[in-house]
Design a protein around this motif. Structure first.
Motif, PDB file in Angstrom:
ATOM      1  N   THR A  27      54.389  46.077 -69.123  1.00  0.00           N
ATOM      2  CA  THR A  27      54.363  46.706 -67.800  1.00  0.00           C
ATOM      3  C   THR A  27      54.550  45.701 -66.683  1.00  0.00           C
ATOM      4  O   THR A  27      55.006  46.049 -65.600  1.00  0.00           O
ATOM      5  CB  THR A  27      53.034  47.455 -67.578  1.00  0.00           C
ATOM      6  OG1 THR A  27      51.956  46.545 -67.784  1.00  0.00           O
ATOM      7  CG2 THR A  27      52.905  48.627 -68.519  1.00  0.00           C
ATOM      8  N   ALA A  28      54.237  44.431 -66.926  1.00  0.00           N
ATOM      9  CA  ALA A  28      54.317  43.410 -65.874  1.00  0.00           C
ATOM     10  C   ALA A  28      55.697  42.793 -65.723  1.00  0.00           C
ATOM     11  O   ALA A  28      55.944  42.056 -64.777  1.00  0.00           O
ATOM     12  CB  ALA A  28      53.301  42.312 -66.143  1.00  0.00           C
ATOM     13  N   VAL A  29      56.635  43.107 -66.631  1.00  0.00           N
ATOM     14  CA  VAL A  29      57.948  42.455 -66.589  1.00  0.00           C
ATOM     15  C   VAL A  29      58.730  42.793 -65.317  1.00  0.00           C
ATOM     16  O   VAL A  29      59.587  42.033 -64.891  1.00  0.00           O
ATOM     17  CB  VAL A  29      58.775  42.771 -67.857  1.00  0.00           C
ATOM     18  CG1 VAL A  29      59.397  44.161 -67.776  1.00  0.00           C
ATOM     19  CG2 VAL A  29      59.853  41.724 -68.072  1.00  0.00           C
ATOM     20  N   HIS A  30      58.401  43.916 -64.684  1.00  0.00           N
ATOM     21  CA  HIS A  30      59.110  44.281 -63.453  1.00  0.00           C
ATOM     22  C   HIS A  30      58.917  43.254 -62.342  1.00  0.00           C
ATOM     23  O   HIS A  30      59.698  43.177 -61.408  1.00  0.00           O
ATOM     24  CB  HIS A  30      58.695  45.678 -62.984  1.00  0.00           C
ATOM     25  CG  HIS A  30      57.301  45.752 -62.465  1.00  0.00           C
ATOM     26  ND1 HIS A  30      56.216  45.900 -63.296  1.00  0.00           N
ATOM     27  CD2 HIS A  30      56.812  45.666 -61.207  1.00  0.00           C
ATOM     28  CE1 HIS A  30      55.120  45.906 -62.566  1.00  0.00           C
ATOM     29  NE2 HIS A  30      55.440  45.770 -61.300  1.00  0.00           N
ATOM     30  N   GLY A  42      52.799  36.560 -72.586  1.00  0.00           N
ATOM     31  CA  GLY A  42      53.736  35.599 -72.009  1.00  0.00           C
ATOM     32  C   GLY A  42      53.073  34.301 -71.616  1.00  0.00           C
ATOM     33  O   GLY A  42      53.615  33.212 -71.848  1.00  0.00           O
ATOM     34  N   LYS A  43      51.911  34.420 -71.015  1.00  0.00           N
ATOM     35  CA  LYS A  43      51.188  33.201 -70.619  1.00  0.00           C
ATOM     36  C   LYS A  43      50.821  32.374 -71.845  1.00  0.00           C
ATOM     37  O   LYS A  43      50.949  31.149 -71.835  1.00  0.00           O
ATOM     38  CB  LYS A  43      49.954  33.570 -69.802  1.00  0.00           C
ATOM     39  CG  LYS A  43      50.307  34.098 -68.419  1.00  0.00           C
ATOM     40  CD  LYS A  43      49.097  34.595 -67.665  1.00  0.00           C
ATOM     41  CE  LYS A  43      49.554  35.218 -66.345  1.00  0.00           C
ATOM     42  NZ  LYS A  43      48.499  35.949 -65.679  1.00  0.00           N
ATOM     43  N   HIS A 140      52.127  40.002 -83.325  1.00  0.00           N
ATOM     44  CA  HIS A 140      52.339  39.894 -81.888  1.00  0.00           C
ATOM     45  C   HIS A 140      51.071  39.333 -81.254  1.00  0.00           C
ATOM     46  O   HIS A 140      49.958  39.630 -81.674  1.00  0.00           O
ATOM     47  CB  HIS A 140      52.663  41.267 -81.300  1.00  0.00           C
ATOM     48  CG  HIS A 140      53.223  41.192 -79.924  1.00  0.00           C
ATOM     49  ND1 HIS A 140      52.450  40.868 -78.823  1.00  0.00           N
ATOM     50  CD2 HIS A 140      54.471  41.376 -79.466  1.00  0.00           C
ATOM     51  CE1 HIS A 140      53.204  40.872 -77.750  1.00  0.00           C
ATOM     52  NE2 HIS A 140      54.437  41.171 -78.113  1.00  0.00           N
ATOM     53  N   CYS A 141      51.248  38.511 -80.239  1.00  0.00           N
ATOM     54  CA  CYS A 141      50.108  37.871 -79.577  1.00  0.00           C
ATOM     55  C   CYS A 141      49.610  38.693 -78.393  1.00  0.00           C
ATOM     56  O   CYS A 141      49.296  38.162 -77.338  1.00  0.00           O
ATOM     57  CB  CYS A 141      50.470  36.456 -79.150  1.00  0.00           C
ATOM     58  SG  CYS A 141      51.968  36.363 -78.165  1.00  0.00           S
TER      59      CYS A 141
END
Length: 170
Positions: A27-30, A42-43, A140-141
């Motif tokens: 949801t944060a990719v935007h 990602g972090k 997946h992490c």
């Protein structure tokens, strides 16, 4: 083997030796438009990349749009396969693909025409996709997987260390 005439649509780092593939944008990719940047996963991934001083890598997802309930449908996965072919065709130095999660793993297996029934998903497994490219499967992490101890930073770091070794020594 990639189809003839496949043209790249998305930007890929042409000298990437390691490809990191997730399921779908979070949801944060935007915020950035770049996979694995603005969320927990990602972090963590970028922290490991920095710690291990990996510079020849590329990050993508097998599905390009955020799926409902964070679970891509069969049609969403199938619709994105052409983009996956095109992206992979740009990576001329590719040696290792890290599949983060079973959805990414299955789509990569499908791209290379490998039968899933002979290569089941298992964290840490390595299979040879062709003469030059290895696939490493990893849980997946996600925050959920980290919090439930399915995977931790140390386990993920081992996957990346293995990828580095395979990318240089086969």
């Amino acid at each position: 083997h990639l189809p003839l005439g496949a043209r790249p649509v998305l930007q890929a780092h042409p000298s990437a030796r390691i490809l990191i593939v997730g399921q779908a944008p979070g949801t944060a990719v935007h915020k950035t438009g770049i996979p694995f940047t603005a969320d927990f996963s990602g972090k963590l991934i970028r922290e490991i990349i920095e710690e291990l001083d990996i510079d020849e890598y590329f990050i993508t997802n097998v599905v390009r749009c955020y799926p409902e309930k964070n679970l891509p449908s069969t049609s969403e996965k199938d619709n994105c396969q052409n983009y996956n072919y095109q992206e992979l065709s740009r990576l001329h130095n590719l040696k290792v693909i890290i599949a983060l999660g079973e959805v990414a793993y299955r789509q990569i297996i499908k791209l290379y025409g490998i039968k899933l029934n002979t290569h089941k998903f298992k964290h840490g497994n390595v299979i040879k996709l062709n003469k030059e490219i290895h696939l490493i499967s990893s849980y997946h992490c996600s925050k959920l997987n980290i919090n439930t101890h399915k995977i931790n930073k140390g386990m993920l770091k081992k996957i990346f260390l293995r990828a580095i070794k395979l990318s240089y020594y086969g």
